[in-house]
Scaffold this motif. Structure first.
Motif, short mmCIF file in Angstrom:
data_model
loop_
_atom_site.label_atom_id
_atom_site.label_comp_id
_atom_site.label_asym_id
_atom_site.label_seq_id
_atom_site.Cartn_x
_atom_site.Cartn_y
_atom_site.Cartn_z
N ALA A 36 -60.23 76.76 37.78
CA ALA A 36 -59.72 77.17 39.08
C ALA A 36 -60.39 76.34 40.18
CB ALA A 36 -59.97 78.65 39.32
N THR A 37 -59.60 75.97 41.18
CA THR A 37 -60.14 75.26 42.35
C THR A 37 -59.55 75.88 43.60
OG1 THR A 37 -58.35 73.63 42.26
CG2 THR A 37 -60.40 73.06 41.12
N ILE A 38 -60.26 75.69 44.71
CA ILE A 38 -59.76 76.16 46.01
C ILE A 38 -59.93 75.00 46.99
CG2 ILE A 38 -61.87 77.19 46.92
CD1 ILE A 38 -59.82 79.67 47.48
N ASP A 39 -58.99 74.84 47.89
CA ASP A 39 -58.95 73.63 48.71
C ASP A 39 -59.57 73.76 50.11
OD1 ASP A 39 -57.02 75.22 49.86
OD2 ASP A 39 -55.48 73.66 49.92
N GLN A 40 -60.21 74.86 50.43
CA GLN A 40 -60.81 75.04 51.76
C GLN A 40 -62.26 75.50 51.62
OE1 GLN A 40 -59.27 74.24 54.63
NE2 GLN A 40 -57.49 73.63 53.42
N SER A 41 -63.13 74.95 52.49
CA SER A 41 -64.56 75.29 52.41
C SER A 41 -64.84 76.69 52.94
CB SER A 41 -65.38 74.26 53.19
OG SER A 41 -64.99 74.24 54.55
N TRP A 42 -63.95 77.27 53.75
CA TRP A 42 -64.18 78.62 54.29
C TRP A 42 -63.83 79.72 53.29
CZ3 TRP A 42 -59.67 81.31 54.29
CH2 TRP A 42 -58.49 80.59 54.40
N CYS A 43 -63.34 79.29 52.14
CA CYS A 43 -62.99 80.25 51.08
C CYS A 43 -63.66 79.79 49.78
CB CYS A 43 -61.48 80.33 50.92
SG CYS A 43 -60.95 81.68 49.87
N THR A 44 -64.41 80.67 49.15
CA THR A 44 -65.11 80.34 47.91
C THR A 44 -64.69 81.30 46.80
OG1 THR A 44 -66.98 81.72 48.51
CG2 THR A 44 -67.11 79.39 49.12
N MET A 45 -64.97 80.92 45.54
CA MET A 45 -64.63 81.75 44.38
C MET A 45 -65.88 82.06 43.58
SD MET A 45 -61.40 79.62 42.89
CE MET A 45 -62.46 78.22 42.60
N ASP A 46 -65.88 83.19 42.89
CA ASP A 46 -67.02 83.53 42.05
C ASP A 46 -66.94 82.89 40.67
OD1 ASP A 46 -64.92 85.14 41.14
OD2 ASP A 46 -66.23 86.83 40.69
N LYS A 47 -65.76 82.40 40.26
CA LYS A 47 -65.59 81.75 38.95
C LYS A 47 -64.71 80.52 39.13
CE LYS A 47 -65.83 86.00 36.35
NZ LYS A 47 -65.20 87.21 36.77
N THR A 48 -65.06 79.46 38.40
CA THR A 48 -64.24 78.25 38.44
C THR A 48 -63.64 77.89 37.09
OG1 THR A 48 -66.18 76.86 38.11
CG2 THR A 48 -65.49 77.26 40.40
N SER A 49 -63.97 78.67 36.06
CA SER A 49 -63.37 78.43 34.74
C SER A 49 -63.53 79.67 33.88
CB SER A 49 -64.02 77.22 34.06
OG SER A 49 -65.38 77.48 33.81
N GLY A 50 -62.75 79.70 32.81
CA GLY A 50 -62.82 80.82 31.88
C GLY A 50 -61.89 80.62 30.71
N THR A 51 -61.88 81.59 29.82
CA THR A 51 -60.97 81.59 28.68
C THR A 51 -60.36 82.97 28.58
OG1 THR A 51 -62.28 79.95 27.50
CG2 THR A 51 -60.78 81.28 26.18
N GLY A 52 -59.05 83.01 28.49
CA GLY A 52 -58.36 84.30 28.39
C GLY A 52 -58.26 85.00 29.72
N ASN A 53 -58.10 86.32 29.67
CA ASN A 53 -57.91 87.13 30.87
C ASN A 53 -59.21 87.27 31.65
OD1 ASN A 53 -55.32 87.51 29.89
ND2 ASN A 53 -55.81 89.46 28.96
N ASP A 54 -59.08 87.28 32.99
CA ASP A 54 -60.27 87.42 33.82
C ASP A 54 -59.85 87.77 35.24
OD1 ASP A 54 -62.96 87.42 34.54
OD2 ASP A 54 -63.36 85.49 33.60
N ILE A 55 -60.83 88.03 36.09
CA ILE A 55 -60.59 88.30 37.51
C ILE A 55 -61.44 87.33 38.32
CG2 ILE A 55 -60.89 89.97 39.38
CD1 ILE A 55 -60.32 92.18 37.32
N ILE A 56 -60.80 86.68 39.30
CA ILE A 56 -61.51 85.79 40.23
C ILE A 56 -61.58 86.52 41.57
CG2 ILE A 56 -61.39 83.64 41.56
CD1 ILE A 56 -59.95 82.36 39.22
N THR A 57 -62.77 86.54 42.15
CA THR A 57 -62.93 87.10 43.49
C THR A 57 -63.11 85.95 44.46
OG1 THR A 57 -63.96 89.11 42.61
CG2 THR A 57 -64.33 88.61 44.95
N ALA A 58 -62.19 85.87 45.44
CA ALA A 58 -62.27 84.85 46.49
C ALA A 58 -62.87 85.49 47.73
CB ALA A 58 -60.88 84.30 46.78
N THR A 59 -63.84 84.81 48.32
CA THR A 59 -64.50 85.30 49.53
C THR A 59 -64.16 84.38 50.69
OG1 THR A 59 -66.32 86.17 48.19
CG2 THR A 59 -66.74 85.88 50.56
N ASN A 60 -63.58 84.98 51.73
CA ASN A 60 -63.23 84.17 52.90
C ASN A 60 -64.14 84.51 54.08
OD1 ASN A 60 -61.39 86.65 52.77
ND2 ASN A 60 -61.20 86.06 54.93
N GLN A 61 -64.51 83.47 54.83
CA GLN A 61 -65.30 83.64 56.05
C GLN A 61 -64.38 84.10 57.17
OE1 GLN A 61 -66.97 79.75 56.67
NE2 GLN A 61 -68.37 79.91 54.93
#
Length: 181
Positions: A134-159
């Motif tokens: 997983a990638t995100i294209d803006q510096s004001w938004c970050t993710m807690d995970k950038t890769s995985g296998t199978g089902n998962d949850i990504i939490t995005a944090t925005n300023q």
């Protein structure tokens, strides 16, 4: 003069040596795990040998004259999850090994999320049967995970948005050779 005629029977000795089989065969069928339809042109690699074959239109494959021993058979086809199974080849025999490949699946929900002007977090659910990045294209938004296998949850944090401008961030999830979701 006496002529002595001797009849010497011709003695033929036939010596046959029984050839001991030292090789065996593997055959099987490759189908789609969801709809049970045959998968043509799937690649079948036999580790420890120089053989690679492809399944026919009916999903069947055959590997001939393999040394009698243990092998790992790997079957792959684009848009399907690769599968590997062990098998023992037995001299003089044909052993059967079938495969049911799962179609690749990768989805993210929600597909769109409005977050407002205040700082916060948003969760995205990944539903997948493959590894992903997983990638995100803006510096004001970050993710807690950038890769995985199978089902998962990504939490995005925005300023917090301290400007009056609308802003947009794109979270891209990619798996294997699939197009981004």
């Amino acid at each position: 003069h006496i002529i002595l005629i001797l009849f010497i029977p011709l003695l033929t000795i036939v010596c046959t040596k029984t050839k001991t089989e030292t090789t065996g065969n593997i055959e099987g069928k490759i189908i789609d795990k969801i709809n049970a339809q045959p998968i043509p042109a799937a690649e079948v690699k036999i580790s420890g040998s120089n053989q690679t074959v492809f399944s026919g239109a009916d999903g069947s494959y055959k590997c001939r004259s393999l040394e009698a021993k243990e092998y790992q058979i790997t079957v792959s086809k684009q848009n399907y999850v690769q599968e590997t199974k062990p098998i023992s080849v037995i001299a003089g025999q044909t052993v059967n090994l079938d495969f049911a490949l799962a179609p690749i699946s990768l989805a993210i929900t929600p597909t769109n999320q409005n977050v407002g002007d205040t700082a916060g977090t948003t969760q995205f659910t990944i539903t997948s049967n493959i590894s992903w990045t997983a990638t995100i294209d803006q510096s004001w938004c970050t993710m807690d995970k950038t890769s995985g296998t199978g089902n998962d949850i990504i939490t995005a944090t925005n300023q917090a948005n301290t400007t009056c401008s609308e802003r947009k961030a794109t979270l891209t999830v990619t798996g294997n050779a699939l197009a981004p979701e």
